[in-house]
Design a protein around this motif. Structure first.
Motif, PDB file in Angstrom:
ATOM      1  N   ASN A   1      11.645   6.587  -6.590  1.00 15.19           N
ATOM      2  CA  ASN A   1      12.597   7.441  -5.865  1.00 15.19           C
ATOM      3  C   ASN A   1      13.027   6.694  -4.343  1.00 15.19           C
ATOM      4  O   ASN A   1      12.113   6.864  -3.691  1.00 15.19           O
ATOM      5  CB  ASN A   1      11.879   8.669  -5.563  1.00 15.19           C
ATOM      6  CG  ASN A   1      13.054   9.720  -4.561  1.00 15.19           C
ATOM      7  OD1 ASN A   1      14.261   9.290  -4.321  1.00 15.19           O
ATOM      8  ND2 ASN A   1      12.290  10.810  -3.942  1.00 15.19           N
TER       9      ASN A   1
ATOM     10  N   ASP B   1       4.543   0.830  -1.250  1.00 13.38           N
ATOM     11  CA  ASP B   1       5.493   1.214  -0.319  1.00 13.38           C
ATOM     12  C   ASP B   1       5.441   0.104   0.669  1.00 13.38           C
ATOM     13  O   ASP B   1       4.319  -0.491   0.886  1.00 13.38           O
ATOM     14  CB  ASP B   1       5.003   2.665   0.391  1.00 13.38           C
ATOM     15  CG  ASP B   1       6.368   3.346   1.036  1.00 13.38           C
ATOM     16  OD1 ASP B   1       6.718   4.375   0.204  1.00 13.38           O
ATOM     17  OD2 ASP B   1       6.596   2.937   2.161  1.00 13.38           O
ATOM     18  N   VAL B   2       6.271   0.091   1.553  1.00 12.31           N
ATOM     19  CA  VAL B   2       6.450  -1.044   2.717  1.00 12.31           C
ATOM     20  C   VAL B   2       5.714  -0.353   3.932  1.00 12.31           C
ATOM     21  O   VAL B   2       5.572  -1.028   4.854  1.00 12.31           O
ATOM     22  CB  VAL B   2       7.940  -1.196   2.773  1.00 12.31           C
ATOM     23  CG1 VAL B   2       8.500  -0.297   3.711  1.00 12.31           C
ATOM     24  CG2 VAL B   2       7.872  -2.723   3.595  1.00 12.31           C
TER      25      VAL B   2
ATOM     26  N   CYS C   1       8.001   2.731  -3.951  1.00 14.79           N
ATOM     27  CA  CYS C   1       8.651   3.745  -2.841  1.00 14.79           C
ATOM     28  C   CYS C   1       7.961   4.782  -2.946  1.00 14.79           C
ATOM     29  O   CYS C   1       8.500   5.810  -3.093  1.00 14.79           O
ATOM     30  CB  CYS C   1      10.132   3.706  -2.932  1.00 14.79           C
ATOM     31  SG  CYS C   1      11.143   2.187  -2.962  1.00 14.79           S
ATOM     32  N   THR C   2       6.636   4.757  -2.883  1.00 19.18           N
ATOM     33  CA  THR C   2       5.653   6.093  -3.098  1.00 19.18           C
ATOM     34  C   THR C   2       5.731   6.960  -2.090  1.00 19.18           C
ATOM     35  O   THR C   2       5.222   8.171  -2.374  1.00 19.18           O
ATOM     36  CB  THR C   2       4.273   5.628  -3.573  1.00 19.18           C
ATOM     37  OG1 THR C   2       3.654   6.355  -4.488  1.00 19.18           O
ATOM     38  CG2 THR C   2       3.428   5.218  -2.404  1.00 19.18           C
ATOM     39  N   GLY C   3       5.888   6.814  -0.939  1.00 19.00           N
ATOM     40  CA  GLY C   3       5.691   7.807   0.134  1.00 19.00           C
ATOM     41  C   GLY C   3       4.435   8.524   0.062  1.00 19.00           C
ATOM     42  O   GLY C   3       3.455   7.557   0.511  1.00 19.00           O
TER      43      GLY C   3
ATOM     44  N   PHE D   1      18.745  -0.796  -3.486  1.00 14.26           N
ATOM     45  CA  PHE D   1      17.445  -0.778  -4.282  1.00 14.26           C
ATOM     46  C   PHE D   1      17.792  -0.812  -5.896  1.00 14.26           C
ATOM     47  O   PHE D   1      16.607  -1.506  -6.233  1.00 14.26           O
ATOM     48  CB  PHE D   1      16.572   0.383  -3.951  1.00 14.26           C
ATOM     49  CG  PHE D   1      15.815   0.334  -2.463  1.00 14.26           C
ATOM     50  CD1 PHE D   1      16.589   0.547  -1.399  1.00 14.26           C
ATOM     51  CD2 PHE D   1      14.697  -0.022  -2.395  1.00 14.26           C
ATOM     52  CE1 PHE D   1      15.968   0.608  -0.217  1.00 14.26           C
ATOM     53  CE2 PHE D   1      13.865  -0.107  -1.034  1.00 14.26           C
ATOM     54  CZ  PHE D   1      14.557  -0.033   0.029  1.00 14.26           C
TER      55      PHE D   1
ATOM     56  N   LEU E   1      13.918   5.066   7.273  1.00 15.90           N
ATOM     57  CA  LEU E   1      13.413   4.283   6.482  1.00 15.90           C
ATOM     58  C   LEU E   1      13.290   4.626   4.939  1.00 15.90           C
ATOM     59  O   LEU E   1      13.504   3.826   4.209  1.00 15.90           O
ATOM     60  CB  LEU E   1      12.178   3.760   7.028  1.00 15.90           C
ATOM     61  CG  LEU E   1      11.428   2.613   6.001  1.00 15.90           C
ATOM     62  CD1 LEU E   1      11.944   1.233   5.933  1.00 15.90           C
ATOM     63  CD2 LEU E   1       9.836   2.669   6.277  1.00 15.90           C
ATOM     64  N   ALA E   2      13.093   6.071   4.912  1.00 15.92           N
ATOM     65  CA  ALA E   2      12.890   6.421   3.556  1.00 15.92           C
ATOM     66  C   ALA E   2      14.143   7.051   2.751  1.00 15.92           C
ATOM     67  O   ALA E   2      14.262   7.375   1.648  1.00 15.92           O
ATOM     68  CB  ALA E   2      11.911   7.601   3.806  1.00 15.92           C
TER      69      ALA E   2
ATOM     70  N   ALA F   1       3.845  -3.429  -0.041  1.00 18.71           N
ATOM     71  CA  ALA F   1       4.567  -4.475  -0.293  1.00 18.71           C
ATOM     72  C   ALA F   1       6.121  -4.242  -0.247  1.00 18.71           C
ATOM     73  O   ALA F   1       6.396  -2.812  -0.235  1.00 18.71           O
ATOM     74  CB  ALA F   1       4.510  -4.869  -1.945  1.00 18.71           C
ATOM     75  N   ASP F   2       6.954  -5.108  -0.382  1.00 15.42           N
ATOM     76  CA  ASP F   2       8.552  -4.774  -0.036  1.00 15.42           C
ATOM     77  C   ASP F   2       9.063  -5.000  -1.335  1.00 15.42           C
ATOM     78  O   ASP F   2       9.226  -6.307  -1.905  1.00 15.42           O
ATOM     79  CB  ASP F   2       8.869  -5.603   1.182  1.00 15.42           C
ATOM     80  CG  ASP F   2      10.214  -5.359   1.474  1.00 15.42           C
ATOM     81  OD1 ASP F   2      11.209  -5.040   0.587  1.00 15.42           O
ATOM     82  OD2 ASP F   2      10.497  -5.326   2.838  1.00 15.42           O
ATOM     83  N   VAL F   3       9.902  -4.131  -1.732  1.00 11.60           N
ATOM     84  CA  VAL F   3      10.393  -4.143  -3.148  1.00 11.60           C
ATOM     85  C   VAL F   3      11.886  -5.121  -2.945  1.00 11.60           C
ATOM     86  O   VAL F   3      12.317  -5.601  -3.989  1.00 11.60           O
ATOM     87  CB  VAL F   3      10.737  -2.950  -3.777  1.00 11.60           C
ATOM     88  CG1 VAL F   3       9.448  -2.182  -4.229  1.00 11.60           C
ATOM     89  CG2 VAL F   3      11.733  -2.051  -3.389  1.00 11.60           C
TER      90      VAL F   3
ATOM     91  N   CYS G   1       2.989  11.268  -3.917  1.00 12.06           N
ATOM     92  CA  CYS G   1       3.287  12.498  -4.659  1.00 12.06           C
ATOM     93  C   CYS G   1       3.413  12.206  -6.218  1.00 12.06           C
ATOM     94  O   CYS G   1       3.067  13.109  -6.995  1.00 12.06           O
ATOM     95  CB  CYS G   1       4.410  13.299  -4.204  1.00 12.06           C
ATOM     96  SG  CYS G   1       5.761  12.655  -3.906  1.00 12.06           S
TER      97      CYS G   1
HETATM   98  C1  LIG Z   1      12.803   8.500  -0.827  1.00 11.64           C
HETATM   99  S1  LIG Z   1      11.457   8.028  -0.189  1.00 11.64           S
HETATM  100  C2  LIG Z   1      10.371   8.399  -1.594  1.00 11.64           C
HETATM  101  C3  LIG Z   1       9.162   8.966  -1.328  1.00 11.64           C
HETATM  102  C4  LIG Z   1       8.296   9.557  -2.310  1.00 11.64           C
HETATM  103  N1  LIG Z   1       8.171   8.678  -3.625  1.00 11.64           N
HETATM  104  C5  LIG Z   1       8.868  11.030  -2.966  1.00 11.64           C
HETATM  105  O1  LIG Z   1       9.602  11.233  -3.845  1.00 11.64           O
HETATM  106  O2  LIG Z   1       8.778  12.110  -1.871  1.00 11.64           O
HETATM  107  C6  LIG Z   1      11.581   6.448  -0.283  1.00 11.64           C
HETATM  108  C7  LIG Z   1      10.270   5.577   0.081  1.00 11.64           C
HETATM  109  O3  LIG Z   1      10.520   4.081   0.314  1.00 11.64           O
HETATM  110  C8  LIG Z   1       9.756   3.331   1.245  1.00 11.64           C
HETATM  111  N2  LIG Z   1      10.527   2.229   1.434  1.00 11.64           N
HETATM  112  C9  LIG Z   1      11.607   1.907   2.092  1.00 11.64           C
HETATM  113  N3  LIG Z   1      11.929   0.716   1.851  1.00 11.64           N
HETATM  114  C10 LIG Z   1      10.894   0.032   1.199  1.00 11.64           C
HETATM  115  C11 LIG Z   1      10.956  -1.332   0.662  1.00 11.64           C
HETATM  116  N4  LIG Z   1      11.718  -2.339   0.905  1.00 11.64           N
HETATM  117  N5  LIG Z   1       9.750  -1.536  -0.248  1.00 11.64           N
HETATM  118  C12 LIG Z   1       9.061  -0.755  -0.507  1.00 11.64           C
HETATM  119  N6  LIG Z   1       9.098   0.735   0.068  1.00 11.64           N
HETATM  120  C13 LIG Z   1      10.175   1.173   0.643  1.00 11.64           C
HETATM  121  C14 LIG Z   1       9.838   4.326   2.388  1.00 11.64           C
HETATM  122  O4  LIG Z   1       8.681   4.066   3.275  1.00 11.64           O
HETATM  123  C15 LIG Z   1       9.653   5.571   1.622  1.00 11.64           C
HETATM  124  O5  LIG Z   1       8.283   6.163   1.768  1.00 11.64           O
END
Ligand SMILES: C[S@@+](CC[C@H](N)C(=O)[O-])C[C@H]1O[C@@H](n2cnc3c(N)ncnc32)[C@H](O)[C@@H]1O
Length: 391
Positions: free
Chosen positions: A228, A159-160, A130-132, A271, A252-253, A192-194, A135
């Protein structure tokens, strides 16, 4: 939100005609003045980069437009295009969560805790789910190599969201302009989707992370797993986030997707179970998961304990490094809690990597079940295995 006093609006107007509009999102004069200064500097930077596009009039129009956007609640980071994450300036764009300093504090503490360890492997593999904006991989790389450069860091951010992955790649490209970055370690990003079940259909072209790992041997083992993830329950989304977050940052985030059977609290926790299972499957030795508050931290710590693979689990509040050595950390539910302020993350570790973290090596602490078993066996003396370790 209480209305702003007319006297304050008048005072702001006498300083600068654009200031009253910024008082709405900023709430006080000092913050509004700072934001107006940053917006002016931003306009000057844009104007300097495009001298052909008009003079003072164009600059004034642009500044008025940016102030209008900010007054509507748009986060300053989306307007200026960047935010600091630790020491790093990270590019921000609408559609991708703005990185938070609280997250940076946990990452910095983890890196500071391990980077001087003698027993690190020559290749250290870090997975950020979930790298966004990317960062976390970028800060990990920066802080690790600012202390030593004899280890080959391999970091993968997953990330998805395509919008997030494009921005993460852009942030990496920017950092790599600095030659010293380009020469050390490797950072990659993958879609990928976790959450997706590897046996389920690939919805909308989404690849389940577990399937991606099955088909690529190089991705099957990681030393450190960080995440995160989205962790806000639907009710907390309405109660605890600001209008600006709800109006401009991607849901979504923040909020896990709906499941037909899950209650509100469980939905916020969606998650963590899949993340812990991935940690088990990739044999992660250190796991750092961000959480919303102490209640969620305790639920996640219990989930981790139930997996029976970790030798230590603790909860970090803000600034975990500020736990004074002389004062024992508090404990709750059998978990040590470090730091001051809000609970921010749960740290789990196993095996000999305890020494990377400066923790006692496994074999001397017993988990709850082991204690219970020992009690029920009275003067139990023979060797006993818990979590695969001889104690
Ligand atoms: C809370 S944000 C964290 C972003 C970054 N790591 C940060 O700390 O600022 C969560 C991230 O999870 C991603 N996400 C949401 N659902 C997901 C999934 N099923 N698989 C992978 N990534 C996902 C979102 O796109 C978002 O970028």
């Amino acid at each position: 939100m209480p209305r702003l006093p007319t006297s304050l609006l008048r005072e702001a107007y006498t300083i600068d005609r654009l200031l009253p509009a910024l008082l709405g999102p900023c709430r006080d004069l000092r913050a509004a003045r700072n934001e107006l200064r940053w917006l002016r500097e931003h306009v000057n930077t844009i104007a300097a980069a495009r001298p052909a596009r008009g003079g003072t009039l164009a600059k004034d129009a642009l500044l008025r437009d940016l102030v209008r956007q900010r007054a509507s609640g748009k986060p300053l980071q989306y307007i200026l295009g960047t935010e600091y994450f630790g020491e790093l300036e990270i590019m921000c764009r609408p559609g991708v969560l703005i990185p938070r300093q609280d997250t940076a504090a946990s990452i910095s503490h983890l890196v500071c805790s391990i980077r001087n360890a003698q027993s690190l492997p020559s290749e250290l593999r870090v997975l950020d789910l979930c790298t966004g904006t990317g960062c976390i991989p970028l800060l990990f790389h920066h802080e690790f190599y600012s202390a030593r450069d004899d280890i080959d860091l391999r970091i993968l951010g997953v990330d998805v969201s395509d919008t997030s992955l494009n921005l993460a790649a852009h942030n990496l490209k920017r950092m790599r302009k600095d030659k010293s970055w380009a020469e050390k370690g490797a950072i990659g990003f993958m879609k990928a989707d976790v959450l997706l079940n590897p046996f389920a259909d690939q919805k909308g072209g989404r690849l389940p992370l577990k399937r991606a790992f099955e088909t690529n041997k190089q991705l099957q083992s990681w030393d450190i797993l960080i995440s995160n993830p989205p962790y806000i329950s639907p009710s907390a989304y309405w109660k605890t986030t600001t209008r600006s977050v709800r109006g401009f940052e991607p849901k979504l985030a923040l909020v896990p997707p709906p499941h037909s059977t899950t209650a509100d609290t469980e939905r916020g926790d969606t998650f963590y179970q899949p993340l812990l299972h991935i940690a088990r499957d990739v044999e992660a030795k250190i796991v750092l998961l961000e959480i919303a508050d102490l209640e969620q931290a305790l639920r996640v710590a219990r989930m981790a304990r139930e997996l029976r693979i970790f030798d230590g689990i603790e909860i970090w509040r803000d600034q975990p490094e500020q736990t004074p050595d002389t004062t024992p950390s508090s404990t709750q539910g059998g978990f040590s809690i470090l730091g001051q302020g809000n609970a921010r993350s749960v740290l789990c570790w196993r095996g000999a990597v305890a020494s990377w973290l400066g923790k006692p090596t496994p074999g001397i602490s017993l988990d709850d079940d082991a204690h219970r078993l020992l009690k029920s066996h009275g003067n139990f003396t023979s060797s006993f295995h818990t979590n695969g370790l001889s104690i």
